[in-house]
Design a protein around this motif. Structure first.
Motif, PDB file in Angstrom:
ATOM      1  N   GLN A  70      -4.960   8.783  14.849  1.00 10.14           N
ATOM      2  CA  GLN A  70      -3.872   9.233  13.990  1.00 10.14           C
ATOM      3  C   GLN A  70      -2.580   9.374  14.794  1.00 10.14           C
ATOM      4  O   GLN A  70      -2.608   9.730  15.979  1.00 10.14           O
ATOM      5  CB  GLN A  70      -4.218  10.562  13.321  1.00 10.14           C
ATOM      6  CG  GLN A  70      -5.334  10.460  12.291  1.00 10.14           C
ATOM      7  CD  GLN A  70      -5.525  11.751  11.515  1.00 10.14           C
ATOM      8  OE1 GLN A  70      -5.054  12.812  11.910  1.00 10.14           O
ATOM      9  NE2 GLN A  70      -6.217  11.656  10.380  1.00 10.14           N
ATOM     10  N   VAL A  76       5.097  11.717   8.471  1.00  9.15           N
ATOM     11  CA  VAL A  76       4.028  10.872   7.933  1.00  9.15           C
ATOM     12  C   VAL A  76       2.954  10.704   8.999  1.00  9.15           C
ATOM     13  O   VAL A  76       3.260  10.321  10.131  1.00  9.15           O
ATOM     14  CB  VAL A  76       4.563   9.485   7.513  1.00  9.15           C
ATOM     15  CG1 VAL A  76       3.421   8.577   7.063  1.00  9.15           C
ATOM     16  CG2 VAL A  76       5.608   9.632   6.415  1.00  9.15           C
ATOM     17  N   SER A  78      -0.027   8.536  10.115  1.00  7.24           N
ATOM     18  CA  SER A  78      -0.647   7.223   9.917  1.00  7.24           C
ATOM     19  C   SER A  78      -1.965   7.175  10.679  1.00  7.24           C
ATOM     20  O   SER A  78      -2.122   7.823  11.718  1.00  7.24           O
ATOM     21  CB  SER A  78       0.286   6.116  10.414  1.00  7.24           C
ATOM     22  OG  SER A  78       1.534   6.162   9.740  1.00  7.24           O
ATOM     23  N   ARG A  90      -3.382   3.018   7.773  1.00  4.85           N
ATOM     24  CA  ARG A  90      -3.082   3.784   6.560  1.00  4.85           C
ATOM     25  C   ARG A  90      -1.756   4.485   6.797  1.00  4.85           C
ATOM     26  O   ARG A  90      -1.635   5.341   7.684  1.00  4.85           O
ATOM     27  CB  ARG A  90      -4.186   4.802   6.259  1.00  4.85           C
ATOM     28  CG  ARG A  90      -3.940   5.591   4.959  1.00  4.85           C
ATOM     29  CD  ARG A  90      -5.150   6.459   4.592  1.00  4.85           C
ATOM     30  NE  ARG A  90      -4.941   7.206   3.352  1.00  4.85           N
ATOM     31  CZ  ARG A  90      -5.063   6.694   2.129  1.00  4.85           C
ATOM     32  NH1 ARG A  90      -5.413   5.427   1.990  1.00  4.85           N
ATOM     33  NH2 ARG A  90      -4.850   7.427   1.050  1.00  4.85           N
ATOM     34  N   THR A  91      -0.751   4.099   6.023  1.00  8.38           N
ATOM     35  CA  THR A  91       0.586   4.638   6.256  1.00  8.38           C
ATOM     36  C   THR A  91       1.380   4.604   4.952  1.00  8.38           C
ATOM     37  O   THR A  91       0.888   4.152   3.913  1.00  8.38           O
ATOM     38  CB  THR A  91       1.306   3.836   7.368  1.00  8.38           C
ATOM     39  OG1 THR A  91       2.480   4.528   7.777  1.00  8.38           O
ATOM     40  CG2 THR A  91       1.663   2.435   6.903  1.00  8.38           C
ATOM     41  N   ASP A  92       2.643   5.087   5.019  1.00 10.13           N
ATOM     42  CA  ASP A  92       3.470   5.168   3.813  1.00 10.13           C
ATOM     43  C   ASP A  92       3.999   3.797   3.426  1.00 10.13           C
ATOM     44  O   ASP A  92       4.515   3.054   4.241  1.00 10.13           O
ATOM     45  CB  ASP A  92       4.617   6.153   4.002  1.00 10.13           C
ATOM     46  CG  ASP A  92       5.547   5.765   5.149  1.00 10.13           C
ATOM     47  OD1 ASP A  92       5.051   5.173   6.140  1.00 10.13           O
ATOM     48  OD2 ASP A  92       6.746   6.052   5.049  1.00 10.13           O
ATOM     49  N   THR A  97       4.008   6.504  -0.737  1.00 11.78           N
ATOM     50  CA  THR A  97       2.626   6.959  -0.803  1.00 11.78           C
ATOM     51  C   THR A  97       1.786   6.270   0.266  1.00 11.78           C
ATOM     52  O   THR A  97       2.058   5.132   0.664  1.00 11.78           O
ATOM     53  CB  THR A  97       2.015   6.682  -2.190  1.00 11.78           C
ATOM     54  OG1 THR A  97       2.064   5.266  -2.431  1.00 11.78           O
ATOM     55  CG2 THR A  97       2.794   7.407  -3.271  1.00 11.78           C
ATOM     56  N   LEU A  98       0.751   6.977   0.728  1.00 10.31           N
ATOM     57  CA  LEU A  98      -0.135   6.436   1.751  1.00 10.31           C
ATOM     58  C   LEU A  98      -1.057   5.381   1.146  1.00 10.31           C
ATOM     59  O   LEU A  98      -1.549   5.525   0.034  1.00 10.31           O
ATOM     60  CB  LEU A  98      -0.959   7.547   2.390  1.00 10.31           C
ATOM     61  CG  LEU A  98      -0.190   8.601   3.182  1.00 10.31           C
ATOM     62  CD1 LEU A  98      -1.136   9.676   3.704  1.00 10.31           C
ATOM     63  CD2 LEU A  98       0.564   7.973   4.345  1.00 10.31           C
ATOM     64  N   LYS A  99      -1.263   4.319   1.930  1.00 14.79           N
ATOM     65  CA  LYS A  99      -2.127   3.242   1.469  1.00 14.79           C
ATOM     66  C   LYS A  99      -2.713   2.534   2.682  1.00 14.79           C
ATOM     67  O   LYS A  99      -2.112   2.514   3.760  1.00 14.79           O
ATOM     68  CB  LYS A  99      -1.321   2.251   0.613  1.00 14.79           C
ATOM     69  CG  LYS A  99      -2.150   1.131   0.019  1.00 14.79           C
ATOM     70  CD  LYS A  99      -1.278   0.193  -0.820  1.00 14.79           C
ATOM     71  CE  LYS A  99      -2.092  -0.987  -1.351  1.00 14.79           C
ATOM     72  NZ  LYS A  99      -1.242  -1.917  -2.149  1.00 14.79           N
ATOM     73  N   ASP A 100      -3.901   1.933   2.508  1.00 12.23           N
ATOM     74  CA  ASP A 100      -4.527   1.160   3.582  1.00 12.23           C
ATOM     75  C   ASP A 100      -3.971  -0.260   3.580  1.00 12.23           C
ATOM     76  O   ASP A 100      -3.989  -0.949   2.550  1.00 12.23           O
ATOM     77  CB  ASP A 100      -6.045   1.093   3.394  1.00 12.23           C
ATOM     78  CG  ASP A 100      -6.705   2.452   3.563  1.00 12.23           C
ATOM     79  OD1 ASP A 100      -6.009   3.394   4.003  1.00 12.23           O
ATOM     80  OD2 ASP A 100      -7.900   2.567   3.254  1.00 12.23           O
TER      81      ASP A 100
END
Length: 769
Positions: A70, A76, A78, A90-92, A97-100
């Motif tokens: 991490q 944020v 990630s 996984r980040t903004d 919004t967070l997404k893979d």
């Protein structure tokens, strides 16, 4: 008349661009084919920066830690991890919004590695978090953010999902071989392709199929016994290669016995090698779609000049300027040095370690000695590059050398505020100390003679003598062309009465950088002068010059002319549209298309182009401003105000939009409301003296003349040669009955504008009761 047929409703620009481009002369075969005969060069290239410029993500190519690590930046957190053998972060995303996101490619290698993520429409985005690939004892082996000091979220134009971080435009050109961006302007999608994923043999030598055909013919001839030598050797000394990088003049570097300095036995005429490297190792913009390998740089790219945002006034690197813009300032470049004199072109390593790379040409006993460098043996100050190629840090961890190979000038640091190599190490001392030390070591005053940076600095600080100094620099053929062109660029803001005496000569200058800048200066002249001076340059051999000539002559499209002249202008406009079409995925290119369309009398085409720019990036403020200005010109004042407010909604701190809205409100006779926006523009852009002047005029119009005086005085302090400000100060002080103050400002006006009849007129009015 012209552009309406060139820019149909959906701005299908790539169609025009591709139809005008020539087909490639030969095919790309790949490093595997090249390596069959050139194994030594292939092995040198393997694992070089060029080889690792871009790769598929594998356990070998991915350097970052993806072991469920991490990293938190800008609020944020990630996470970097692997799943099913693939690499993910996984980040903004674009909405915060967070997404893979799966990693699609690695990008670069050392001292940092970036990662590319694929989005719909063929778009690849460069992640804002990078891996520091330096050793741990140097601070490396960690994740870090490329913009640690920015206020960063998904709304920031530098966010990794924003257009400014799109690989297809920003990066791809220089990290792969024979890249075709493949942007579809109608559907706003990419079909980007490349011959090879990284920078391989044919990126520099050009497509290899003709060379292979030549080699195969040579082998066949030898096997048959019909020819002892390759059949094409006598007629094709390049052996079928499209880019001829070989020296063919027989010149060698030797020591001049009179000066003890290196000199080439034959002046080098070809710049093919330097300009081949410059396609990527320069701050430039691409202006043509289908490039011919080996052609001059100005046929496919527009080189950035020494602007205050990119370079210090003496030409030292400031922003991420790469090497070429600095190198062409250097004495070594003008003596005929090319990149491969110092760098092995396949491994990219220096040809010798440390000072030995310099003493391959420069006498070690003279230069690699304390009598020259004046530093203790073994110290960092003994390195040639420490003094002559000072480094600057980019992308947080990437130190790059300034390739202008300059003599340290701490004396200029005192007068111009520029950095110098001495104080880069001796940070506990000031520039005066460093200047005194250098003067003691090298007392010859010629070593501290005039420098082109003094003229550029005069312009940047609005010095009264800036116009004269800029014109003298522009006209001096002994100065680097990039500095001369930069002087002409600054003359736009500091027009000179004598410029038109020198300009005809500069329009015929041997260097296309100077010619292009000279054409641009014609923007400040009337249409007749533009036509007389610029028309011959519509057929200039350099595309960069032709494009500038087209731009300044575009207003002629609204004039009546003969069929032959009309056809010539039409062809020029087609080339201009094609050049801007190369970057049809960028709002700036669409803005330029709108500007030339409006200039050529096609407001409907201009409106479509401005709207296309905003469709690509709603935060692109110049498109808001120009669209509003178009509406104003058509009497659509309410729509103009609405457009300006739409721009301010996305960027409330845009001084340009506040200023434009204030002017619009003045025209609508809403002076009280206008003052609010005009004042805000001055607050946001205090260096813009034009904004201050307009605000002061509005204050006077509102009966607040006394309040206008400090606004004008503050602006005049920043721009002491601005006659417009000085005249207003004289008039407003006189209007308030402050004759002594008015006279004092009038004396300043007389000093900066001797012979100006306005001075006598004002002086006469002050004498009246």
């Amino acid at each position: 008349m012209y552009l309406r047929t060139l820019l149909p409703a959906l701005l299908l620009i790539p169609i025009l661009s591709s139809s005008m481009a020539a087909a490639p002369e030969a095919g790309y075969l790949g490093v595997a084919v090249c390596g069959e005969c050139h194994a030594k060069e292939r092995d040198l290239w393997r694992d070089s920066f060029h080889d690792r410029a871009m790769k598929e993500p594998t356990a070998k190519t991915v350097l970052g830690d993806f072991k469920d690590v991490q990293f938190t930046a800008h609020g944020v957190t990630s996470r970097f991890f692997k799943r099913d053998g693939r690499f993910f972060v996984r980040t903004d995303g674009p909405d915060g919004t967070l997404k893979d996101y799966p990693i699609r490619y690695t990008f670069g290698w050392y001292p940092l590695q970036q990662y590319l993520i694929e989005f719909p429409g063929g778009r690849l985005q460069s992640l804002g978090i990078a891996w520091d690939s330096r050793p741990q004892d140097q601070g490396g082996q960690r994740w870090f953010h490329l913009y640690p000091n920015e206020k960063m979220d998904h709304r920031n134009p530098l966010h990794w999902t924003a257009p400014d971080q799109t690989w297809n435009y920003q990066c791809a050109d220089c990290h792969s071989t024979d890249l075709k961006k493949g942007y579809d302007a109608e559907r706003h999608v990419y079909d980007t392709r490349f011959a090879e994923i990284n920078v391989a043999c044919e990126a520099c030598h050009g497509p290899g199929s003709r060379h292979v055909a030549w080699a195969q013919a040579a082998v066949a001839a030898k096997a048959s016994g019909t020819a002892p030598t390759p059949p094409a050797a006598s007629t094709d000394p390049t052996l079928g290669l499209l880019v001829d990088l070989k020296d063919r003049d027989g010149g060698q570097w030797q020591t001049d016995p009179a000066t003890g300095k290196p000199a080439r036995t034959v002046p080098r005429k070809s710049q093919t090698q330097n300009e081949t490297c410059a396609r990527c190792h320069s701050r430039r913009g691409r202006i043509w779609d289908e490039l011919t390998p080996g052609e001059p740089l100005h046929q496919g790219f527009r080189l950035a000049l020494l602007s205050p945002s990119l370079y210090f006034p003496d030409g030292q690197i400031k922003d991420e300027d790469y090497e070429y813009g600095s190198f062409i300032q250097s004495r070594m470049y003008h003596q005929g040095v090319v990149c491969s004199d110092c760098h092995e072109p396949h491994s990219l390593k220096l040809k010798a370690a440390g000072n030995a790379v310099c003493t391959r040409c420069h006498q070690a006993e003279r230069y690699d000695d304390k009598t020259h460098h004046h530093h203790a043996t073994g110290g960092t100050g003994t390195a040639c590059v420490a003094c002559h190629m000072p480094r600057r840090l980019y992308m947080v961890v990437d130190p790059r050398f300034d390739h202008s190979l300059r003599v340290p000038r701490p004396d200029l640091s005192e007068t111009l505020g520029t950095p110098n190599a001495c104080n880069a190490c001796h940070q506990d001392k000031d520039a005066a100390w460093a200047a005194a030390a250098v003067a003691g070591w090298f007392p010859d005053p010629a070593r501290r003679g005039p420098h082109f940076g003094e003229a550029l600095h005069a312009a940047d600080t609005n010095a009264a003598d800036a116009p004269a100094r800029l014109l003298a620099l522009a006209g001096d053929p002994g100065q680097p062309a990039i500095a001369r062109a930069s002087a002409l660029e600054r003359l736009h803001e500091h027009p000179s009465r004598d410029a038109m005496l020198t300009l005809p000569r500069l329009l015929k200058d041997p260097d296309p950088l100077v010619r292009a800048a000279a054409v641009r200066y014609l923007e400040v002249t009337d249409l007749r002068t533009r036509t007389e001076q610029a028309w011959p340059l519509l057929t200039d051999p350099a595309r960069t010059v032709r494009l500038e000539a087209t731009r300044v002559l575009a207003p002629l499209a609204t004039q009546t002319m003969g069929a032959e002249l009309a056809s010539q202008l039409d062809s020029a406009l087609q080339e201009y549209v094609a050049a801007e079409s190369v970057n049809a995925d960028r709002p700036e290119a669409n803005l330029n298309l709108g500007l030339i369309a409006l200039t050529a009398g096609e407001p409907e085409v201009a409106e479509r182009a401005y709207r296309e720019a905003l469709a690509l990036d709603p935060r692109f403020i110049p498109a808001h401003a120009n669209l509003a200005d178009l509406y104003r010109g058509q009497g659509r004042e309410a729509e103009a105000q609405a457009q300006l407010r739409a721009g301010l909604a996305v960027d409330p701190e845009s001084a340009d939009l506040h200023h434009a809205l204030g002017l619009s409100l003045v025209r609508a006779k809403r002076l009280d409301a206008a003052l609010t926006d005009l004042k805000r523009a001055v607050e946001l852009a205090p260096a813009n003296t034009r904004y201050a002047y307009v605000y002061a005029i509005a204050l006077d119009g509102a009966g607040q003349t006394a309040e206008a005086l400090p606004v004008l005085a503050a602006a005049a302090e920043r721009d002491a040669a601005n006659t417009e400000l000085l005249v207003a100060l004289v008039q407003y002080h006189a209007k308030l009955g402050q004759r002594e103050a008015a006279t004092a400002w009038l004396d300043k006006l007389a000093a900066v504008a001797p012979g100006d009849p306005t001075v006598d007129q004002l002086r006469g009015s002050l004498k009246q009761p």
